[in-house]
Write an enzyme that holds these catalytic residues in place. Structure first.
Site, PDB file in Angstrom:
ATOM      1  N   HIS A   1      27.164 -13.748 -16.596  1.00 36.24           N
ATOM      2  CA  HIS A   1      28.448 -14.342 -16.217  1.00 36.24           C
ATOM      3  C   HIS A   1      28.414 -15.827 -16.559  1.00 36.24           C
ATOM      4  O   HIS A   1      27.443 -16.508 -16.267  1.00 36.24           O
ATOM      5  CB  HIS A   1      28.684 -14.138 -14.724  1.00 36.24           C
ATOM      6  CG  HIS A   1      30.105 -14.331 -14.311  1.00 36.24           C
ATOM      7  ND1 HIS A   1      31.119 -13.530 -14.773  1.00 36.24           N
ATOM      8  CD2 HIS A   1      30.687 -15.236 -13.481  1.00 36.24           C
ATOM      9  CE1 HIS A   1      32.272 -13.922 -14.240  1.00 36.24           C
ATOM     10  NE2 HIS A   1      32.028 -14.965 -13.455  1.00 36.24           N
TER      11      HIS A   1
ATOM     12  N   SER B   1      35.456 -17.068 -15.948  1.00 35.14           N
ATOM     13  CA  SER B   1      35.429 -16.436 -14.631  1.00 35.14           C
ATOM     14  C   SER B   1      36.835 -16.420 -14.033  1.00 35.14           C
ATOM     15  O   SER B   1      37.774 -15.975 -14.686  1.00 35.14           O
ATOM     16  CB  SER B   1      34.422 -17.158 -13.730  1.00 35.14           C
ATOM     17  OG  SER B   1      34.179 -16.415 -12.558  1.00 35.14           O
TER      18      SER B   1
ATOM     19  N   ASP C   1      26.631  -9.193 -17.936  1.00 33.48           N
ATOM     20  CA  ASP C   1      27.428  -9.562 -16.774  1.00 33.48           C
ATOM     21  C   ASP C   1      27.973  -8.302 -16.110  1.00 33.48           C
ATOM     22  O   ASP C   1      28.766  -7.577 -16.706  1.00 33.48           O
ATOM     23  CB  ASP C   1      28.577 -10.481 -17.219  1.00 33.48           C
ATOM     24  CG  ASP C   1      29.541 -10.800 -16.083  1.00 33.48           C
ATOM     25  OD1 ASP C   1      29.157 -10.636 -14.909  1.00 33.48           O
ATOM     26  OD2 ASP C   1      30.669 -11.226 -16.386  1.00 33.48           O
TER      27      ASP C   1
END
Length: 486
Positions: free
Chosen positions: A463, A190, A405
């Site tokens: 994610h 991330s 994601d």
């Protein structure tokens, strides 16, 4: 004979000697100011831990005012030969405990038995510590259990975060010399997708300058990575089109009207603004972390009252989570954020903090992700670092993305990878786990400097892919670290 000189000189010499000793002691202590402990048992787990866990603080910054907390887990296979991995959780402001418990660490919480009290611990059979020793760091300052001794040192940026991490690693390796010979990889997902290459760059500079301890950096791993935020998020609309979230008609109209800019369109381009309206209506109910999962609002429960702290993290939502409803799951649709509730009860428990060696009075309320972090991004893009490495350094790089994601779509990641203009070493093909397709990958290289980059999708993951597909992600990283074909 001048009696004054007889006495003054020895007195000056003594003072000079004591002064020198003080200076030497100061630098010696400041360079080795590491506080750590071995944790044999943890509340919620019965018996001795079947893995070696170390926790502690390392002081960084001016006068070591910033104290970064860490968890270190030794490899469960071969400590001497397996690589050393530094893991950075994203956010910024998300605790290393989140990465440890919900992604790649050796234990997790027993969600099925959680009843609003101290959660039980289960072992994770797909921990990356099966193949590597891993340092999980609460960073930047203000994250997890990390703290600053003075309020003025809480504000941080991409640059200060990176500098603190480099100081941390220098001190940790100095205090753990047995790991200086292990292959070193920096990893994270991330937002840490920006910080990982920045830290690798600092390590590279240190090697070139002859800094000690010398680090055997081999490359880096980034998952669902932020690279250039505006670029990354601009791919959400093309991604939504590919997944049939928006129609061909809507997409073609926006594509022809917005000149490829969907995040910050020209406010005077009324045609584009008009084209984006129905698209926003289509995607506003989608959970960006995984397009197949329900959206919900997450306000972390206060473990002391069982009520929710409205000041904490929230996501795009349609539903409030109440702790009582969570415990009666048949009354409320499951939401991924339910999984995070036990972490608040566990990490804020006094017996847990005592077992981990948390210093009393340093934090008032542990949060999985600190949304009030005093942080400012001062590096808009990490692309230049990838470009520099690809042109000059014999690194091995693994980039992976959960293909569900929509927060940081794999299309945007592939876009900047392709713009590195590397030579294709392996075209798009499936990789397998237990005879089933686990995702798709391609491999790129620059032969002149032996730079290799592997990009892989993880099928069905969102994610932070290891949270969704732990078995597949362990297989992925194990093969990659062992230089086996995916």
């Amino acid at each position: 004979m001048d009696l004054r000189r007889m006495f003054i000189l020895p007195t000056w010499s003594c003072l000079h000697f004591l002064f020198c000793i003080s200076i030497i002691s100061f630098f010696f202590c400041s360079n080795l100011a590491v506080s750590f402990k071995t944790v044999d048992t943890l509340p919620g787990y019965s018996g001795t831990l079947p893995f070696k866990l170390e926790t502690g603080y390392i002081g960084v910054g001016e006068y070591e005012d910033v104290q970064l907390f860490y968890y270190f887990v030794e490899s469960e296979k071969n400590v001497e030969k397996d690589p050393l991995v530094v893991w950075l959780t994203g956010g910024p402001g998300c605790s290393a405990l989140s990465g440890l418990v919900y992604e790649i660490g050796p234990f997790t919480f027993d969600l099925a038995s959680f009843d609003g009290t101290l959660p039980s611990i289960n072992l994770n059979p797909y921990s990356w510590t099966k193949v590597a020793s891993i340092i999980f760091i609460d960073s930047p300052v203000g994250t997890g259990f990390s703290y600053a001794k003075s309020p003025k040192n809480y504000p941080s940026t991409d640059t200060t975060w990176t500098n603190h991490l480099y100081m941390f690693l220098q001190k940790w390796l100095s205090d753990h010399p047995q790991f200086q010979k292990n292959r070193l990889y920096i990893a994270g997902d991330s937002y840490a997708g920006k910080i990982v290459p920045m830290l690798v760059s600092e390590i590279k500079k240190g090697i070139e300058n002859g800094s000690e301890p010398r680090m055997l950096i081999q490359g880096y791993i980034i998952g669902n990575p932020v690279t250039t935020y505006n670029h990354d998020t601009n791919w959400r609309i093309p991604y939504a089109h590919k997944l049939a979230i928006i129609s061909d008609e809507y997409y073609k109209f926006a594509e022809s009207s917005c000149n490829g800019e969907y995040v910050n369109p020209d406010p005077s381009n009324f045609k584009c603004l008009y084209a984006l309206q129905p698209i926003q209506q289509c995607i506003e109910g989608i959970f960006l972390g995984n397009v197949l999962e329900p959206t919900c609002k997450f306000t972390a429960p206060n473990p002391n009252t069982g009520k929710e702290d409205q000041s904490d993290e929230t996501t795009t939502s349609t539903t409030e989570i109440d702790i009582d409803i969570f415990l009666r799951s048949e009354e409320e649709p499951w939401c991924r954020n339910h999984n995070y509730i036990p972490s608040y009860f566990w990490a804020n428990d006094p017996s847990v903090q005592e077992a981990l060696g948390i210093e009393n009075g340093t934090i008032s309320d542990w949060k999985r992700c600190n949304k009030s972090l005093a942080f400012e991004s001062d590096v808009p893009s990490a692309f230049e670092y990838h470009q520099l490495f690809s042109n000059s350094t014999p690194f091995q790089v693994l980039v992976y993305s959960g293909d569900h994601d929509m927060d940081i779509p794999y299309l945007g990641t592939l876009s900047w990878i392709h713009s590195l203009n590397l030579t294709g070493d392996c075209n798009w093909k499936p990789w397998f786990v237990n005879g089933q397709i686990a995702g798709y990958y391609e491999r790129h290289k620059r032969s002149e400097n032996q730079f290799y980059l592997t990009f892989a999708t993880v099928k069905g993951a969102g994610h932070t892919a290891p949270e969704y597909k732990p078995k597949e992600c362990l297989a992925l990283v194990d093969r990659w670290l062992s230089s086996y074909p995916l």
